[in-house]
Scaffold this motif. Structure first.
Motif, PDB file in Angstrom:
ATOM      1  N   ASN A 133     109.859 123.184 -13.085  1.00 52.43           N
ATOM      2  CA  ASN A 133     110.910 122.575 -12.278  1.00 52.43           C
ATOM      3  C   ASN A 133     110.459 121.196 -11.815  1.00 52.43           C
ATOM      4  O   ASN A 133     109.304 120.996 -11.450  1.00 52.43           O
ATOM      5  CB  ASN A 133     111.213 123.457 -11.072  1.00 52.43           C
ATOM      6  CG  ASN A 133     112.101 122.779 -10.053  1.00 52.43           C
ATOM      7  OD1 ASN A 133     111.621 122.163  -9.099  1.00 52.43           O
ATOM      8  ND2 ASN A 133     113.396 122.885 -10.249  1.00 52.43           N
ATOM      9  N   ALA A 134     111.402 120.266 -11.849  1.00 55.08           N
ATOM     10  CA  ALA A 134     111.149 118.934 -11.304  1.00 55.08           C
ATOM     11  C   ALA A 134     112.263 118.612 -10.325  1.00 55.08           C
ATOM     12  O   ALA A 134     113.442 118.678 -10.680  1.00 55.08           O
ATOM     13  CB  ALA A 134     111.106 117.895 -12.410  1.00 55.08           C
ATOM     14  N   ASP A 135     111.870 118.291  -9.114  1.00 53.57           N
ATOM     15  CA  ASP A 135     112.835 117.952  -8.070  1.00 53.57           C
ATOM     16  C   ASP A 135     112.869 116.435  -7.946  1.00 53.57           C
ATOM     17  O   ASP A 135     111.893 115.826  -7.503  1.00 53.57           O
ATOM     18  CB  ASP A 135     112.422 118.606  -6.755  1.00 53.57           C
ATOM     19  CG  ASP A 135     113.497 118.486  -5.707  1.00 53.57           C
ATOM     20  OD1 ASP A 135     113.171 118.582  -4.507  1.00 53.57           O
ATOM     21  OD2 ASP A 135     114.669 118.287  -6.072  1.00 53.57           O
ATOM     22  N   SER A 136     113.982 115.839  -8.364  1.00 51.31           N
ATOM     23  CA  SER A 136     114.069 114.391  -8.398  1.00 51.31           C
ATOM     24  C   SER A 136     115.163 113.892  -7.458  1.00 51.31           C
ATOM     25  O   SER A 136     115.914 114.671  -6.886  1.00 51.31           O
ATOM     26  CB  SER A 136     114.364 113.928  -9.823  1.00 51.31           C
ATOM     27  OG  SER A 136     115.725 114.141 -10.132  1.00 51.31           O
ATOM     28  N   THR A 137     115.251 112.597  -7.348  1.00 52.34           N
ATOM     29  CA  THR A 137     116.304 112.009  -6.524  1.00 52.34           C
ATOM     30  C   THR A 137     117.683 112.291  -7.095  1.00 52.34           C
ATOM     31  O   THR A 137     118.683 112.195  -6.390  1.00 52.34           O
ATOM     32  CB  THR A 137     116.097 110.502  -6.385  1.00 52.34           C
ATOM     33  OG1 THR A 137     116.020 109.917  -7.689  1.00 52.34           O
ATOM     34  CG2 THR A 137     114.816 110.192  -5.619  1.00 52.34           C
ATOM     35  N   ALA A 138     117.745 112.635  -8.373  1.00 51.56           N
ATOM     36  CA  ALA A 138     119.022 112.954  -9.018  1.00 51.56           C
ATOM     37  C   ALA A 138     119.286 114.450  -9.033  1.00 51.56           C
ATOM     38  O   ALA A 138     120.276 114.886  -9.643  1.00 51.56           O
ATOM     39  CB  ALA A 138     119.035 112.406 -10.445  1.00 51.56           C
ATOM     40  N   GLY A 139     118.427 115.216  -8.380  1.00 52.90           N
ATOM     41  CA  GLY A 139     118.624 116.657  -8.347  1.00 52.90           C
ATOM     42  C   GLY A 139     117.539 117.395  -9.079  1.00 52.90           C
ATOM     43  O   GLY A 139     116.600 116.792  -9.597  1.00 52.90           O
ATOM     44  N   PRO A 140     117.604 118.725  -9.138  1.00 55.84           N
ATOM     45  CA  PRO A 140     116.574 119.511  -9.809  1.00 55.84           C
ATOM     46  C   PRO A 140     116.793 119.584 -11.321  1.00 55.84           C
ATOM     47  O   PRO A 140     117.928 119.597 -11.788  1.00 55.84           O
ATOM     48  CB  PRO A 140     116.751 120.903  -9.187  1.00 55.84           C
ATOM     49  CG  PRO A 140     118.199 120.968  -8.843  1.00 55.84           C
ATOM     50  CD  PRO A 140     118.601 119.567  -8.474  1.00 55.84           C
ATOM     51  N   TYR A 141     115.697 119.623 -12.042  1.00 52.99           N
ATOM     52  CA  TYR A 141     115.726 119.812 -13.486  1.00 52.99           C
ATOM     53  C   TYR A 141     114.851 120.999 -13.835  1.00 52.99           C
ATOM     54  O   TYR A 141     113.867 121.285 -13.152  1.00 52.99           O
ATOM     55  CB  TYR A 141     115.216 118.555 -14.213  1.00 52.99           C
ATOM     56  CG  TYR A 141     116.150 117.382 -14.109  1.00 52.99           C
ATOM     57  CD1 TYR A 141     116.033 116.471 -13.059  1.00 52.99           C
ATOM     58  CD2 TYR A 141     117.164 117.190 -15.047  1.00 52.99           C
ATOM     59  CE1 TYR A 141     116.898 115.398 -12.954  1.00 52.99           C
ATOM     60  CE2 TYR A 141     118.038 116.117 -14.947  1.00 52.99           C
ATOM     61  CZ  TYR A 141     117.898 115.223 -13.899  1.00 52.99           C
ATOM     62  OH  TYR A 141     118.757 114.164 -13.798  1.00 52.99           O
ATOM     63  N   TRP A 142     115.234 121.668 -14.926  1.00 52.69           N
ATOM     64  CA  TRP A 142     114.531 122.874 -15.341  1.00 52.69           C
ATOM     65  C   TRP A 142     114.148 122.800 -16.807  1.00 52.69           C
ATOM     66  O   TRP A 142     114.898 122.258 -17.627  1.00 52.69           O
ATOM     67  CB  TRP A 142     115.422 124.104 -15.149  1.00 52.69           C
ATOM     68  CG  TRP A 142     115.758 124.371 -13.727  1.00 52.69           C
ATOM     69  CD1 TRP A 142     116.848 123.930 -13.035  1.00 52.69           C
ATOM     70  CD2 TRP A 142     114.994 125.156 -12.798  1.00 52.69           C
ATOM     71  NE1 TRP A 142     116.806 124.382 -11.740  1.00 52.69           N
ATOM     72  CE2 TRP A 142     115.679 125.139 -11.568  1.00 52.69           C
ATOM     73  CE3 TRP A 142     113.790 125.865 -12.887  1.00 52.69           C
ATOM     74  CZ2 TRP A 142     115.202 125.810 -10.430  1.00 52.69           C
ATOM     75  CZ3 TRP A 142     113.318 126.530 -11.765  1.00 52.69           C
ATOM     76  CH2 TRP A 142     114.020 126.501 -10.555  1.00 52.69           C
ATOM     77  N   GLY A 143     112.985 123.360 -17.115  1.00 53.63           N
ATOM     78  CA  GLY A 143     112.629 123.568 -18.502  1.00 53.63           C
ATOM     79  C   GLY A 143     113.323 124.804 -19.033  1.00 53.63           C
ATOM     80  O   GLY A 143     114.025 125.516 -18.296  1.00 53.63           O
TER      81      GLY A 143
END
Length: 113
Positions: free
Chosen positions: A94-104
């Motif tokens: 998981n990556a929590d970015s300024t554009a929201g969360p992303y998932w593998g």
């Protein structure tokens, strides 16, 4: 957009070790927190470990002392030791970015007894 690619899952006997790796690409400058979640069959997805860009780490109680999270900029790894059958799950980066969360897409870890 951020893309996450995981690797390192597999089958291991109880007491064994595995290392999961995740590499982020795309807008990596927007990422603050990177981490690992897992989802076992019939259960909700849960946090395993996470690390901020400043190096602050959070572990779930059930992995403290057994798992270690490492981060090198846009790459995050999870060293898993003393694995138990109850650690069997699909592990997601998981990556929590300024554009929201992303998932593998997830990588399966199976621990046999």
């Amino acid at each position: 957009q951020v893309q996450l690619v995981e690797s390192g899952g597999g089958l291991v006997q109880a007491g064994g070790s595995l290392t999961l790796s995740c590499a982020a690409s795309g807008r990596i400058f927007s990422i603050n927190i990177m981490g690992w979640y897992r989802q076992a069959p019939g259960k909700q997805r849960e946090l395993v470990a996470a690390i901020t860009s400043g190096g602050v780490i959070d572990y779930a109680d059930f992995v403290k002392g057994r798992f270690t999270i490492f981060r090198d900029n846009a790459k995050v790894s999870l060293q898993m030791n003393s694995l138990k059958p109850e650690d069997t799950a699909v592990y997601y980066c998981n990556a929590d970015s300024t554009a929201g969360p992303y998932w593998g897409r997830g990588t399966l870890v199976t621990v046999s007894s």
